[in-house]
Design a protein around this motif. Structure first.
Motif, PDB file in Angstrom:
ATOM      1  N   PHE A  52       0.588  -1.487   0.089  1.00 44.50           N
ATOM      2  CA  PHE A  52      -0.211  -0.333   0.084  1.00 44.50           C
ATOM      3  C   PHE A  52       0.830   1.044  -0.080  1.00 44.50           C
ATOM      4  N   LEU A  53       1.942   1.692   1.024  1.00 43.83           N
ATOM      5  CA  LEU A  53       2.753   2.507   0.634  1.00 43.83           C
ATOM      6  C   LEU A  53       3.416   2.405  -0.678  1.00 43.83           C
ATOM      7  N   ALA A  54       4.043   1.392  -0.994  1.00 44.65           N
ATOM      8  CA  ALA A  54       4.136   1.363  -2.506  1.00 44.65           C
ATOM      9  C   ALA A  54       3.246   2.296  -3.771  1.00 44.65           C
ATOM     10  N   ALA A  55       1.462   1.331  -3.183  1.00 44.53           N
ATOM     11  CA  ALA A  55       0.614   2.283  -3.875  1.00 44.53           C
ATOM     12  C   ALA A  55       0.635   3.054  -3.793  1.00 44.53           C
ATOM     13  N   GLY A  56       1.551   4.729  -3.180  1.00 50.68           N
ATOM     14  CA  GLY A  56       0.553   5.682  -2.800  1.00 50.68           C
ATOM     15  C   GLY A  56      -0.415   6.026  -1.288  1.00 50.68           C
ATOM     16  N   TYR A  57       0.031   4.715  -0.275  1.00 51.57           N
ATOM     17  CA  TYR A  57      -0.759   5.456   0.329  1.00 51.57           C
ATOM     18  C   TYR A  57       0.341   6.069   1.872  1.00 51.57           C
ATOM     19  N   VAL A  58      -0.693   6.114   2.694  1.00 52.12           N
ATOM     20  CA  VAL A  58       0.483   6.859   3.832  1.00 52.12           C
ATOM     21  C   VAL A  58       0.098   6.670   5.360  1.00 52.12           C
ATOM     22  N   GLN A  59       1.109   6.422   6.352  1.00 51.37           N
ATOM     23  CA  GLN A  59      -0.269   6.627   7.655  1.00 51.37           C
ATOM     24  C   GLN A  59      -0.586   7.767   8.194  1.00 51.37           C
ATOM     25  N   LYS A  60      -1.722   7.245   8.346  1.00 53.22           N
ATOM     26  CA  LYS A  60      -2.614   8.151   9.517  1.00 53.22           C
ATOM     27  C   LYS A  60      -2.596   7.753  10.957  1.00 53.22           C
ATOM     28  N   GLY A  61      -3.374   7.084  11.735  1.00 55.34           N
ATOM     29  CA  GLY A  61      -3.559   6.831  12.832  1.00 55.34           C
ATOM     30  C   GLY A  61      -3.335   5.497  13.489  1.00 55.34           C
ATOM     31  N   TYR A  62      -2.942   5.625  14.494  1.00 53.23           N
ATOM     32  CA  TYR A  62      -2.173   4.592  15.419  1.00 53.23           C
ATOM     33  C   TYR A  62      -2.639   4.024  16.628  1.00 53.23           C
ATOM     34  N   TYR A  63      -3.767   2.861  17.007  1.00 53.74           N
ATOM     35  CA  TYR A  63      -4.588   2.696  17.788  1.00 53.74           C
ATOM     36  C   TYR A  63      -4.065   1.453  18.575  1.00 53.74           C
ATOM     37  N   ILE A  64      -4.561   1.580  19.610  1.00 50.59           N
ATOM     38  CA  ILE A  64      -4.175   0.478  21.116  1.00 50.59           C
ATOM     39  C   ILE A  64      -5.452  -0.032  21.212  1.00 50.59           C
ATOM     40  N   PHE A  65      -6.060  -1.149  21.528  1.00 52.33           N
ATOM     41  CA  PHE A  65      -6.144  -2.581  21.931  1.00 52.33           C
ATOM     42  C   PHE A  65      -5.980  -2.921  23.201  1.00 52.33           C
ATOM     43  N   GLU A  66      -6.085  -2.050  24.341  1.00 52.64           N
ATOM     44  CA  GLU A  66      -5.095  -3.739  25.733  1.00 52.64           C
ATOM     45  C   GLU A  66      -6.065  -4.318  25.285  1.00 52.64           C
ATOM     46  N   ASP A  67      -7.335  -4.529  26.153  1.00 56.44           N
ATOM     47  CA  ASP A  67      -8.405  -5.672  26.422  1.00 56.44           C
ATOM     48  C   ASP A  67      -8.205  -7.200  25.701  1.00 56.44           C
ATOM     49  N   LYS A  68      -8.157  -6.192  24.219  1.00 57.59           N
ATOM     50  CA  LYS A  68      -8.057  -7.260  23.028  1.00 57.59           C
ATOM     51  C   LYS A  68      -5.969  -8.345  22.699  1.00 57.59           C
TER      52      LYS A  68
END
Ligand code: NI
Length: 268
Positions: free
Chosen positions: A59-75
């Motif tokens: 996806f990065l190679a196809a022009g995507y960039v990282q936006k959000g980062y999320y943490i799911f503690e319980d799972k």
């Protein structure tokens, strides 16, 4: 590879494996709707060979960039979401990973064995996200043992790398203005909804409302025989504008936490 081609291939695999997902899609097109994808989601483990950053490479190679980062503690999950820089119509990509190090040595050994069996050309190429289960026919005993610790791990052990869900963008539908209308339409068609935490996750004030079907039941071949277990599901997302009038583009961890449960084991 262009992102459109990546998504076409993922869609073909997803609908081939999940007739119910195709049925959901067809139900909307039969109403004259053009279905646009809000996001497409993937699952993996936090092993350096197959973690989120490895799955994100095409996806990065196809022009995507990282936006959000999320943490799911319980799972015991973390996730990142990616967006295309220039193509605003391209769906968001949401990739989560389970932290095996938070679980038993048995679970960690299964994950290591899975990653060990993936051929190198997949680990270092762009085809990993479509490659499914590369570790052989699963054992139902192992599936059951994983489920006791993490439904997510058990699901991934059986299905491997594929689109876990596609997501209908309700903002792009013409006839359906609310997520409640979408849910009622799906229930009238006989689809089961994931009601963990209520049928609708999130509120207009949180700028994102989401719902999802419960994963369809598939007959899967295990070492011990064939068993019926949940496969993939379809999600529905309605985004609201922020104070600048821009549609919110991120995810709400509290809501996504419940959406993950759409693949939990159940009997029809
Ligand atoms: Ni999702």
């Amino acid at each position: 590879m262009e992102s459109d081609k990546i998504f076409d291939k993922l869609w073909t695999d997803y609908t081939d494996q999940n007739p119910e997902a195709k049925h959901v899609y067809d139900s909307f097109t039969a109403e004259g709707e053009v279905v646009e994808n809000d996001h497409i989601a993937f699952r993996t483990f936090n092993d350096p060979r197959i973690n989120v950053d490895v799955l994100a490479r095409p996806f990065l190679a196809a022009g995507y960039v990282q936006k959000g980062y999320y943490i799911f503690e319980d799972k015991h999950l973390t996730a990142k979401h990616f967006e295309h820089v220039t193509n605003k119509k391209a769906p968001r990509v949401f990739i989560s990973q389970l932290m095996p190090e938070h679980f038993s040595s048995e679970l960690q050994a299964v994950v290591k064995q899975m990653a060990d069996r993936i051929p190198e050309n997949l680990l270092f190429g762009d085809e990993l996200i479509y490659s499914g289960n590369q570790w052989g026919t699963p054992s139902f005993k192992v599936y059951e043992a994983l489920r006791k610790e993490s439904e997510y791990a058990a699901w991934l052990h059986v299905y491997g790398f594929c689109a876990n869900h596609f997501t209908v963008s309700i903002n792009h539908l013409k006839k359906f203005k609310t997520i409640q209308q979408v849910n009622q339409f799906l229930k009238d068609k006989g689809f089961l909804l994931n009601d963990s935490g209520g049928e609708v996750k999130g509120t207009p004030a949180e700028l994102l409302e989401q719902s999802s079907t419960r994963a369809g039941i598939l007959s899967v071949k295990f070492e011990e025989g064939t068993y019926e277990i949940p496969s993939c599901y379809y999600e529905f997302a309605l985004r609201w504008p922020d104070t600048n009038g821009e549609l919110y583009s991120g995810f709400i961890a509290k809501s996504a936490d419940k959406i993950f449960e759409s693949t939990d084991f159940y009997k029809k």
